[in-house]
Design an enzyme around this catalytic site. Structure first.
Site, mmCIF file in Angstrom:
data_model
loop_
_atom_site.group_PDB
_atom_site.id
_atom_site.type_symbol
_atom_site.label_atom_id
_atom_site.label_comp_id
_atom_site.label_asym_id
_atom_site.label_seq_id
_atom_site.Cartn_x
_atom_site.Cartn_y
_atom_site.Cartn_z
ATOM 1 N N THR A 291 0.856 -1.186 0.000
ATOM 2 C CA THR A 291 0.000 0.000 0.000
ATOM 3 C C THR A 291 0.891 1.235 0.000
ATOM 4 O OG1 THR A 291 -1.763 1.182 1.184
ATOM 5 C CG2 THR A 291 -0.194 -0.038 2.525
ATOM 6 N N HIS A 343 2.537 -11.348 14.204
ATOM 7 C CA HIS A 343 3.591 -11.839 15.095
ATOM 8 C C HIS A 343 3.313 -13.261 15.577
ATOM 9 C CE1 HIS A 343 7.210 -11.412 17.168
ATOM 10 N NE2 HIS A 343 6.923 -10.484 18.061
#
Length: 372
Positions: A291, A343
């Site tokens: 993006t 994560h």
């Protein structure tokens, strides 16, 4: 015989849509294959054509939710075309060729009349459609409009990503001097050789992401239940901002695409996204997303994952800043980049190393060509 017009198959995961706009009114005579309705889905706007010529009838108001397979209109294919329609088609052939030969500038004057309920009318000039009709302001200083189906989906998916993934963002900065010099030196030659392809920054980042993902494939993977699904190909999503919201068309097997093809496809996706012309299959199956908030002036941001993907790269504005080089302070065109990652799957070492690898490839773009 009456022919039914039904809501078409929308996609594997889409079952409902909203009647966005009727292009032809009940009672109009329509041609086979003519688009009579626009449907808004969670991802794109779809044109619905009529399967047969005849008199159209419908009574569903705009804004109505409909389901796949639902009958939304009928066409009476026994209805005769109005005589004036037949005559117009025969008499206007020369006019239509003349309009075509003279291009877009003449097309407005050559607009053909439309038959509505047996009477001939001329279509009004195209105007921008309002997003929604605004209710009267009753002195409260507020107006309420319904959220579009696409905006509801964007909100739902972004919140779901935050709730389900352990999103963490790491940052780095890239000296864009080498890429800018390369573009300046070869852009004119590149665009002349590859007609229709402009040498922009996005293709460099797309190639660099593919190279970095080759070294750190976990960022191209996703979690499904208690399994990790690794991808054999990089299906690269390119986020595009439109008036209706953010869409992410996918460059499938991006590792097989050269600079020219990347530029062509990215430009094509951007153009069609803003016009609402993307197909559902072009928005599905992404494995990693880029993006670019820099085109709007963003200097730094923390992008949100496009679930179920495990990584998204945020590009930002290029800004001349003082940096230290060989013991000297120099001014260089710098860009901050951000990698948001899940994560649960990706360790910090892998995320940081991915950005370092990306930085190496962009700061020395010869590595992209030599695959080193």
């Amino acid at each position: 015989m009456t022919v039914e017009i039904k809501v078409p198959v929308l996609g594997e995961s889409l079952k409902r849509a909203t009647v966005m706009r009727w292009l032809r009114q009940s009672g109009d005579y329509v041609k086979a294959g003519e688009t009579v309705l626009e449907l808004e889905t969670d991802k794109v706007t779809l044109d619905v054509p009529t399967p047969a010529a005849g008199a159209l009838s419908h009574d569903l108001p705009e804004g109505t939710d409909v389901e796949v397979g639902q009958v939304i209109a009928f066409v009476d294919d026994q209805a005769a075309a109005p005589a004036v329609e037949e005559n117009r088609q025969q008499d206007s052939q020369d006019v239509v060729q003349d309009v075509t030969d003279h291009g877009p500038a003449a097309s407005a004057e050559g607009e053909q009349p439309v038959v509505t309920g047996g009477a001939v009318t001329h279509p009004a000039p195209a105007v921008a459609e309002p997003v929604a009709s605004l209710p009267e302001d009753r002195g409260t200083g507020e107006r309420r409009v319904p959220m579009s189906r696409l905006r509801q989906t964007i909100a739902r998916n972004l919140k779901a990503a935050q709730n389900s993934a352990a999103i963490l963002t790491t940052f780095n900065e890239i000296d864009m001097s080498a890429v800018k010099a390369l573009r300046s030196q070869y852009r004119e030659l590149f665009e002349k050789k590859h007609e229709g392809a402009r040498l922009g920054f996005m293709s460099f980042f797309a190639r660099a992401v593919v190279g970095a993902l080759k070294d750190f494939p976990v960022l191209n993977a996703r979690i499904e239940g208690h399994e990790i699904v690794y991808q054999d190909h990089v299906n690269l999503g390119i986020a595009v901002g439109t008036e209706r919201g953010l869409v992410v068309p996918v460059l499938r097997k991006a590792e097989t695409l050269g600079f020219a093809e990347l530029e062509r496809r990215i430009a094509d996706y951007g153009k069609r996204a803003r016009k609402g012309g993307l197909a559902l299959k072009e928005l599905e199956g992404g494995s990693f997303t880029i993006t670019n908030g820099g085109i709007f002036g963003s200097l730094l941001s923390t992008p949100i994952l496009n679930a179920p993907q495990s990584g998204v790269l945020g590009m930002h504005a290029i800004q001349d800043r003082p940096v230290a080089r060989d013991g000297q302070v120099v001014i260089r065109p710098m860009m901050y980049v951000a990698l948001s990652y899940d994560h649960r799957l990706v360790d910090g070492r892998e995320a940081v190393s991915f950005l370092v690898r990306l930085k190496e490839l962009i700061e020395d773009p010869r590595r992209l060509l030599l695959d080193i």
